[in-house]
Design a protein around this motif. Structure first.
Motif, mmCIF file in Angstrom:
data_model
loop_
_atom_site.group_PDB
_atom_site.id
_atom_site.type_symbol
_atom_site.label_atom_id
_atom_site.label_comp_id
_atom_site.label_asym_id
_atom_site.label_seq_id
_atom_site.Cartn_x
_atom_site.Cartn_y
_atom_site.Cartn_z
ATOM 1 N N PRO A 164 -5.497 -11.994 1.684
ATOM 2 C CA PRO A 164 -4.938 -10.640 1.675
ATOM 3 C C PRO A 164 -4.067 -10.399 0.441
ATOM 4 C CG PRO A 164 -4.666 -11.655 3.832
ATOM 5 C CD PRO A 164 -5.113 -12.738 2.907
ATOM 6 N N LEU A 165 -4.129 -9.159 -0.048
ATOM 7 C CA LEU A 165 -3.325 -8.769 -1.209
ATOM 8 C C LEU A 165 -2.150 -7.888 -0.805
ATOM 9 C CD1 LEU A 165 -6.279 -7.910 -3.620
ATOM 10 C CD2 LEU A 165 -4.957 -10.033 -3.522
ATOM 11 N N GLY A 166 -2.073 -7.555 0.465
ATOM 12 C CA GLY A 166 -0.991 -6.706 0.965
ATOM 13 C C GLY A 166 -1.224 -6.370 2.413
ATOM 14 N N ASP A 167 -0.215 -5.797 3.042
ATOM 15 C CA ASP A 167 -0.332 -5.429 4.455
ATOM 16 C C ASP A 167 -0.561 -3.932 4.634
ATOM 17 O OD1 ASP A 167 2.099 -4.463 3.666
ATOM 18 O OD2 ASP A 167 3.277 -5.532 5.185
ATOM 19 N N ASN A 168 -1.024 -3.275 3.571
ATOM 20 C CA ASN A 168 -1.263 -1.831 3.606
ATOM 21 C C ASN A 168 -2.747 -1.512 3.706
ATOM 22 O OD1 ASN A 168 -1.487 -2.923 0.975
ATOM 23 N ND2 ASN A 168 -1.303 -0.898 0.031
ATOM 24 N N GLY A 169 -3.475 -2.318 4.454
ATOM 25 C CA GLY A 169 -4.911 -2.107 4.577
ATOM 26 C C GLY A 169 -5.282 -0.765 5.169
ATOM 27 N N ALA A 170 -4.453 -0.241 6.056
ATOM 28 C CA ALA A 170 -4.763 1.042 6.698
ATOM 29 C C ALA A 170 -4.848 2.187 5.688
ATOM 30 C CB ALA A 170 -3.711 1.356 7.760
ATOM 31 N N GLU A 171 -4.215 2.024 4.531
ATOM 32 C CA GLU A 171 -4.253 3.079 3.522
ATOM 33 C C GLU A 171 -5.646 3.261 2.931
ATOM 34 O OE1 GLU A 171 0.364 2.774 1.865
ATOM 35 O OE2 GLU A 171 -1.282 1.999 0.643
ATOM 36 N N VAL A 172 -6.469 2.229 3.000
ATOM 37 C CA VAL A 172 -7.811 2.314 2.411
ATOM 38 C C VAL A 172 -8.640 3.389 3.099
ATOM 39 C CG1 VAL A 172 -9.954 1.066 1.936
ATOM 40 C CG2 VAL A 172 -7.764 -0.116 1.749
ATOM 41 N N GLY A 173 -8.702 3.353 4.425
ATOM 42 C CA GLY A 173 -9.503 4.308 5.161
ATOM 43 C C GLY A 173 -8.992 5.736 5.041
ATOM 44 N N VAL A 174 -7.685 5.893 5.058
ATOM 45 C CA VAL A 174 -7.094 7.223 4.952
ATOM 46 C C VAL A 174 -7.401 7.844 3.590
ATOM 47 C CG1 VAL A 174 -4.918 8.491 4.884
ATOM 48 C CG2 VAL A 174 -5.275 6.732 6.621
ATOM 49 N N LEU A 175 -7.216 7.055 2.536
ATOM 50 C CA LEU A 175 -7.473 7.569 1.189
ATOM 51 C C LEU A 175 -8.963 7.810 0.974
ATOM 52 C CD1 LEU A 175 -6.170 8.443 -1.395
ATOM 53 C CD2 LEU A 175 -6.061 6.056 -2.136
ATOM 54 N N SER A 176 -9.801 6.949 1.538
ATOM 55 C CA SER A 176 -11.241 7.135 1.407
ATOM 56 C C SER A 176 -11.700 8.428 2.080
ATOM 57 C CB SER A 176 -11.981 5.944 2.014
ATOM 58 O OG SER A 176 -13.373 6.063 1.821
ATOM 59 N N ALA A 177 -11.144 8.732 3.243
ATOM 60 C CA ALA A 177 -11.490 9.978 3.932
ATOM 61 C C ALA A 177 -11.094 11.188 3.106
ATOM 62 C CB ALA A 177 -10.808 10.018 5.299
ATOM 63 N N ALA A 178 -9.920 11.124 2.481
ATOM 64 C CA ALA A 178 -9.466 12.232 1.635
ATOM 65 C C ALA A 178 -10.376 12.393 0.414
ATOM 66 C CB ALA A 178 -8.025 11.992 1.189
ATOM 67 N N VAL A 179 -10.791 11.271 -0.164
ATOM 68 C CA VAL A 179 -11.700 11.303 -1.312
ATOM 69 C C VAL A 179 -13.002 12.006 -0.950
ATOM 70 C CG1 VAL A 179 -13.204 9.849 -2.739
ATOM 71 C CG2 VAL A 179 -10.769 9.316 -2.546
ATOM 72 N N HIS A 180 -13.543 11.678 0.216
ATOM 73 C CA HIS A 180 -14.794 12.308 0.625
ATOM 74 C C HIS A 180 -14.602 13.782 0.986
ATOM 75 C CE1 HIS A 180 -16.519 8.134 1.217
ATOM 76 N NE2 HIS A 180 -17.436 8.761 0.527
ATOM 77 N N ALA A 181 -13.450 14.140 1.521
ATOM 78 C CA ALA A 181 -13.187 15.553 1.812
ATOM 79 C C ALA A 181 -13.183 16.367 0.519
ATOM 80 C CB ALA A 181 -11.853 15.695 2.538
ATOM 81 N N ALA A 182 -12.553 15.840 -0.524
ATOM 82 C CA ALA A 182 -12.533 16.532 -1.807
ATOM 83 C C ALA A 182 -13.928 16.624 -2.402
ATOM 84 C CB ALA A 182 -11.594 15.803 -2.774
ATOM 85 N N ALA A 183 -14.708 15.550 -2.275
ATOM 86 C CA ALA A 183 -16.075 15.553 -2.797
ATOM 87 C C ALA A 183 -16.927 16.592 -2.082
ATOM 88 C CB ALA A 183 -16.690 14.166 -2.656
ATOM 89 N N ILE A 184 -16.776 16.689 -0.753
ATOM 90 C CA ILE A 184 -17.517 17.685 0.017
ATOM 91 C C ILE A 184 -17.155 19.093 -0.452
ATOM 92 C CG2 ILE A 184 -17.730 18.733 2.309
ATOM 93 C CD1 ILE A 184 -17.510 15.890 3.474
ATOM 94 N N ALA A 185 -15.861 19.337 -0.639
ATOM 95 C CA ALA A 185 -15.419 20.660 -1.088
ATOM 96 C C ALA A 185 -16.050 21.009 -2.431
ATOM 97 C CB ALA A 185 -13.894 20.687 -1.186
ATOM 98 N N GLY A 186 -16.108 20.038 -3.343
ATOM 99 C CA GLY A 186 -16.695 20.297 -4.651
ATOM 100 C C GLY A 186 -18.181 20.547 -4.591
#
Length: 328
Positions: A164-186
């Motif tokens: 492990p590189l950190g204990d912030n693994g939950a941030e990956v899924g949240v940020l990925s969902a936001a990335v895809h939301a922006a891509a869908i909008a575009g």
């Protein structure tokens, strides 16, 4: 400034011909190299790490532009991954985000239908709440089998999963969902622009079909969905933040995903027979919309998160929840 520079690269390099070539197994090196050599992959990395230190609000129009051009490489995911890996030596190459994988009974890690899983060299994953960088060359890849899809299911045996590189693994899924939301909008913006232009140009019974009331009604519904999706996506990209809140990301991904079948179906219906042909560019964006809708969970998954959060606050109103909680 950054958005204009990236838009220029996308117009020049991310053409429909280039997208088709990459989807058919061609090398993405030219397109990827143009983005990497310009330093744009470090836009969200800290200034101490040599990046631009952009926050979510500043990066939003760039991620939307990636969607508008149906960018066939994981540039947004790599930018996000480099931001999450602050203080860690980041390898060169394409990085995708695996926020919703699972372990099987023997401890292997499986990321199903991973976006850009067919080409990414690394995957930044959430494994048991920890941040783990995985080498995709050590994974077993299973293509999705969907025409033109750039996603694959990847499985790493437990022996090759790193530390492990950190204990912030939950941030990956949240940020990925936001990335895809922006891509869908575009991508929806592009789909609506193509449809509106076609309806103004296509003449039937002596006038453009866009002059017919029934067509205008469909265009109006389509425009409403595109506008709502854009506003919802932006909710996840708040100023001063590096990672969106789970509720904001859930709202963004839910609302943009809900709009996909309506917008895509309307675009194809109004284009008529030409809209279903492979030679016409419309399918480059509608196919990607459906793929991004399913990435990180479709609207039922995120609707449940929003609904449970609302119900956990019995003394509030839906209006207050929408105005204060989601946008907090």
């Amino acid at each position: 400034m950054f958005a204009e520079a990236i838009e220029s690269i996308l117009v020049d390099q991310c053409t429909p011909a280039a997208i088709r070539q990459i989807e058919n197994g061609g090398s993405p090196a030219a397109l990827w190299g143009a983005l990497a050599e310009s330093g744009f992959l470090e836009l969200m990395a800290s200034e101490e790490a040599g990046g631009a230190g952009l926050d979510l609000a500043a990066i939003f129009p760039i991620f939307v532009a990636f969607g508008r051009h149906a960018l066939p490489v994981p540039a947004a995911q790599t930018i996000a991954a480099r931001a999450l890996l602050h203080g860690v030596a980041v390898p060169e190459g394409m990085i995708t985000l695996a926020g919703y994988g699972r372990r099987n009974t023997v401890g292997d890690f499986i990321a199903a239908n991973l976006a850009f899983g067919g080409m990414a060299e690394f995957a930044l994953a959430d494994i048991d709440g920890h941040l783990v960088l995985l080498d995709t060359r050590l994974a077993e890849r299973t293509p999705s089998g969907v025409h033109g899809s750039l996603g694959s299911t990847l499985r790493w045996s437990r022996e090759v999963i790193g530390q492990p590189l950190g204990d912030n693994g939950a941030e990956v899924g949240v940020l990925s969902a936001a990335v895809h939301a922006a891509a869908i909008a575009g991508a929806m913006e592009r789909l609506f622009g193509m449809t509106l232009a076609y309806c103004n140009d296509r003449v039937q019974f002596g006038k453009p079909i866009g002059k017919f009331q029934s067509v205008q009604h469909q265009l109006s519904v389509m425009a409403e969905q595109v506008a709502c999706a854009g506003v919802a996506a932006e909710l996840a990209f708040t100023a001063g933040s590096r990672v969106p809140t789970r509720l904001a990301a859930a709202t963004a991904k839910s609302r943009t995903s809900m709009a996909v079948p309506i917008v895509a179906a309307t675009a194809h219906a109004l284009h008529g027979a030409i809209g279903v042909t492979e030679e016409f560019d419309l399918q480059l964006y509608s196919r990607r919309l459906h793929e991004w809708r399913m990435a990180d969970g479709s609207e039922p998954y995120w609707n449940r998160i929003v609904g449970e959060t609302l119900l956990s606050q019995p003394h509030g109103t839906v209006l207050r929840f929408a105005m204060e909680e989601i946008q907090a």
